[in-house]
Design an enzyme around this catalytic site. Structure first.
Site, PDB file in Angstrom:
ATOM      1  N   LYS A 210       0.850  -1.192   0.000  1.00 17.17           N
ATOM      2  CA  LYS A 210       0.000   0.000   0.000  1.00 17.17           C
ATOM      3  C   LYS A 210       0.884   1.241   0.000  1.00 17.17           C
ATOM      4  CE  LYS A 210      -4.265  -1.390   0.304  1.00 17.17           C
ATOM      5  NZ  LYS A 210      -5.186  -1.077  -0.794  1.00 17.17           N
TER       6      LYS A 210
ATOM      7  N   ASP B 182      -0.403  -0.468  -4.671  1.00 17.36           N
ATOM      8  CA  ASP B 182      -1.783   0.051  -4.705  1.00 17.36           C
ATOM      9  C   ASP B 182      -1.793   1.382  -3.965  1.00 17.36           C
ATOM     10  OD1 ASP B 182      -4.449   0.601  -4.656  1.00 17.36           O
ATOM     11  OD2 ASP B 182      -5.049  -1.220  -3.583  1.00 17.36           O
TER      12      ASP B 182
ATOM     13  N   GLU C 277      -1.822  -0.278  -9.028  1.00 18.30           N
ATOM     14  CA  GLU C 277      -3.280  -0.247  -8.848  1.00 18.30           C
ATOM     15  C   GLU C 277      -3.757   1.126  -8.391  1.00 18.30           C
ATOM     16  OE1 GLU C 277      -4.861  -3.808  -7.045  1.00 18.30           O
ATOM     17  OE2 GLU C 277      -6.204  -2.619  -5.788  1.00 18.30           O
TER      18      GLU C 277
ATOM     19  N   ASP D 204      -9.358  -0.278  -9.638  1.00 20.70           N
ATOM     20  CA  ASP D 204      -9.972  -0.994  -8.499  1.00 20.70           C
ATOM     21  C   ASP D 204     -11.243  -0.255  -8.092  1.00 20.70           C
ATOM     22  OD1 ASP D 204     -10.688  -2.300  -6.204  1.00 20.70           O
ATOM     23  OD2 ASP D 204      -8.966  -1.689  -5.020  1.00 20.70           O
TER      24      ASP D 204
ATOM     25  N   LYS E  89     -13.528  -7.653  -7.284  1.00 17.85           N
ATOM     26  CA  LYS E  89     -13.771  -7.948  -5.865  1.00 17.85           C
ATOM     27  C   LYS E  89     -15.179  -8.502  -5.723  1.00 17.85           C
ATOM     28  CE  LYS E  89     -10.567  -4.681  -3.777  1.00 17.85           C
ATOM     29  NZ  LYS E  89     -10.368  -3.335  -3.223  1.00 17.85           N
TER      30      LYS E  89
ATOM     31  N   GLN F  21     -11.426  -6.805  -0.170  1.00 13.68           N
ATOM     32  CA  GLN F  21     -12.032  -5.588   0.390  1.00 13.68           C
ATOM     33  C   GLN F  21     -11.839  -5.563   1.905  1.00 13.68           C
ATOM     34  OE1 GLN F  21     -15.030  -3.991  -1.998  1.00 13.68           O
ATOM     35  NE2 GLN F  21     -16.371  -3.643  -0.258  1.00 13.68           N
TER      36      GLN F  21
HETATM   37  C1  MUC Z   1      -7.610  -2.369  -1.987  1.00 13.26           C
HETATM   38  O1  MUC Z   1      -7.273  -3.082  -2.902  1.00 13.26           O
HETATM   39  O2  MUC Z   1      -7.781  -1.186  -2.208  1.00 13.26           O
HETATM   40  C2  MUC Z   1      -8.818  -1.175   0.785  1.00 13.26           C
HETATM   41  C3  MUC Z   1     -10.075  -0.672   0.771  1.00 13.26           C
HETATM   42  C4  MUC Z   1     -10.871  -1.528   0.036  1.00 13.26           C
HETATM   43  O3  MUC Z   1     -12.049  -1.425  -0.246  1.00 13.26           O
HETATM   44  O4  MUC Z   1     -10.128  -2.554  -0.419  1.00 13.26           O
HETATM   45  C5  MUC Z   1      -8.858  -2.480   0.185  1.00 13.26           C
HETATM   46  C6  MUC Z   1      -7.751  -2.962  -0.624  1.00 13.26           C
HETATM   47 MG    MG Z   2      -7.036  -1.468  -4.388  1.00  9.39          MG
END
Ligand code: MUC
Ligand code: MG
Length: 366
Positions: free
Chosen positions: A162, A191, A217, A242, A266, A294
């Site tokens: 992240k 991401d 991402e 995403d 997702k 998520q």
């Molecule tokens: C992601 O991939 O962004 C963080 C918030 C969400 O909704 O998913 C995560 C991971």
């Molecule tokens: Mg993401």
């Protein structure tokens, strides 16, 4: 097999290690357990993880929209009439997480009713998925320690870092420390959760050249249309949409306008039905997909494995399936296990997400 009752049960389970990222922090799994009961005794189960800072849905809004808007229209419909069920869900825009959980619970009920595992009904490609682990905001040395530990304990060899909304130097240092410490055989991707501008993302790509990062991402807000298109054109690695692509319509728009050239699916926000539409769009257009997380608990992670293992394209890459390891407890009666870096589907009718009723009683909020 008519839908007789729908339950939306809010619950809260604390995290042992909260996950921090550019859009927020998750310290408690304040989710909603969904149960769809049919008149012949089948109960379909799914989990709804609200992410208010991203989609605006909250635990209270998910509970309310299911109790007050969707359930009254769905009661009496046959669980096999998925197209009718979806006609109801489609009339109300947004609320993707509430809709996704209802869809998964209906699929779970169908699988149980026909005596087939849902991963087989969806496609039956393989029986497991490789696991990618998500690394949140922490000092670089701690991230490396976590990645090494997860490699050792679970055999995980893919990590999503992240980044975003903090000094670029911190993100770049984390990339370098991870690559140096993990070696060349481990996959690392980024991401930013919209935490950079498109131009900042280009700068990070320049300054991390040679580190073998594989995906970028949601680097910036997709509304930065022209800059983002330029970023996608110049990026040497796929730019994954995403949170800009929760629906099949969003996927079409972003792919056709050049806002991304890979898609994160997702199940928490697309259910199995819209995830199938999204996957069809992506394979039809020749675009890579990833199975995202998520910040799911185990019931949601099992749903992701069920969908991901069912299809060839979603099985190619490791899926994000390990956030539940940072929770203090879980509702799933038979816990998920990560063995040799993989999680297996369940060969039982439905999805296989039986709930521990004592734990539900302990953690439910209503
Ligand atoms: C992601 O991939 O962004 C963080 C918030 C969400 O909704 O998913 C995560 C991971
Ligand atoms: Mg993401």
């Amino acid at each position: 097999m008519k839908i007789e009752r729908i339950e939306a049960i809010p619950y809260a389970i604390p995290y042992t290690h909260p996950l921090k990222f550019a859009s927020g922090e998750v310290a408690t799994a304040d989710h909603v357990l969904i149960r769809v009961y049919t008149d012949d005794g089948v109960v379909g189960i799914a989990d709804a993880p609200p992410r208010p800072y991203t989609y605006g849905e909250t635990q209270a809004s998910i509970t309310a929209v299911i109790d007050q808007v969707f359930a009254p229209q769905l009661l009496g419909l046959d669980i096999m009439d998925r197209e009718r069920i979806h006609a109801v869900l489609r009339r109300t825009i947004n609320n993707q997480v509430a809709k996704g959980a209802l869809d998964i619970a209906v699929w779970d009920a169908i699988g149980q009713a026909v005596g087939e595992p849902v991963h087989r009904l969806l496609g039956g490609w393989t029986d497991r998925m490789r696991v990618s682990h998500m690394l949140g905001f922490r000092p670089a040395a701690e991230l490396l320690e976590e990645a090494l530990r997860f490699g050792e304990l679970y055999g995980i060899t893919t990590f999503k870092l992240k980044v975003g909304r903090r000094p670029l130097a911190l993100d770049i240092e984390a990339c370098r420390v991870l690559r140096d410490g993990l070696g060349d055989d481990v996959e690392i991707y980024l991401d930013a959760n919209r935490g950079w501008t498109a131009n900042e993302a280009l700068e990070v790509l320049r300054r991390t050249e040679g580190l073998g990062l594989t995906l970028l991402e949601e680097p910036c807000d997709a509304k930065e249309v022209l800059s983002r298109r330029r970023l996608v054109e110049k990026s040497p690695i796929p730019v994954v949409g995403d949170e800009s692509v929760p629906t099949a319509g969003d996927v079409s728009r972003e792919l056709l306008s050049g806002g991304c050239n890979a898609i994160c699916i997702k199940t928490a926000r697309s259910g199995f039905t819209e995830a199938t539409e999204i996957l069809g769009l992506c394979t039809g257009l020749g675009v890579d997909v990833t199975m995202g997380n998520q910040i799911d608990a185990q019931i949601g992670s099992l749903a992701t494995v069920t969908f991901g293992a069912a299809h060839e394209a979603t099985s190619r890459r490791a899926g994000e399936l390990s956030n539940f390891l940072d929770m203090s407890d879980d509702l799933l009666a038979d816990p998920l296990r990560i063995v040799d870096g993989t999680i297996a589907v369940r060969d039982v009718p439905g999805v296989g997400a039986a709930v521990d009723e004592d734990k539900l009683a302990a953690y439910r909020l209503d």
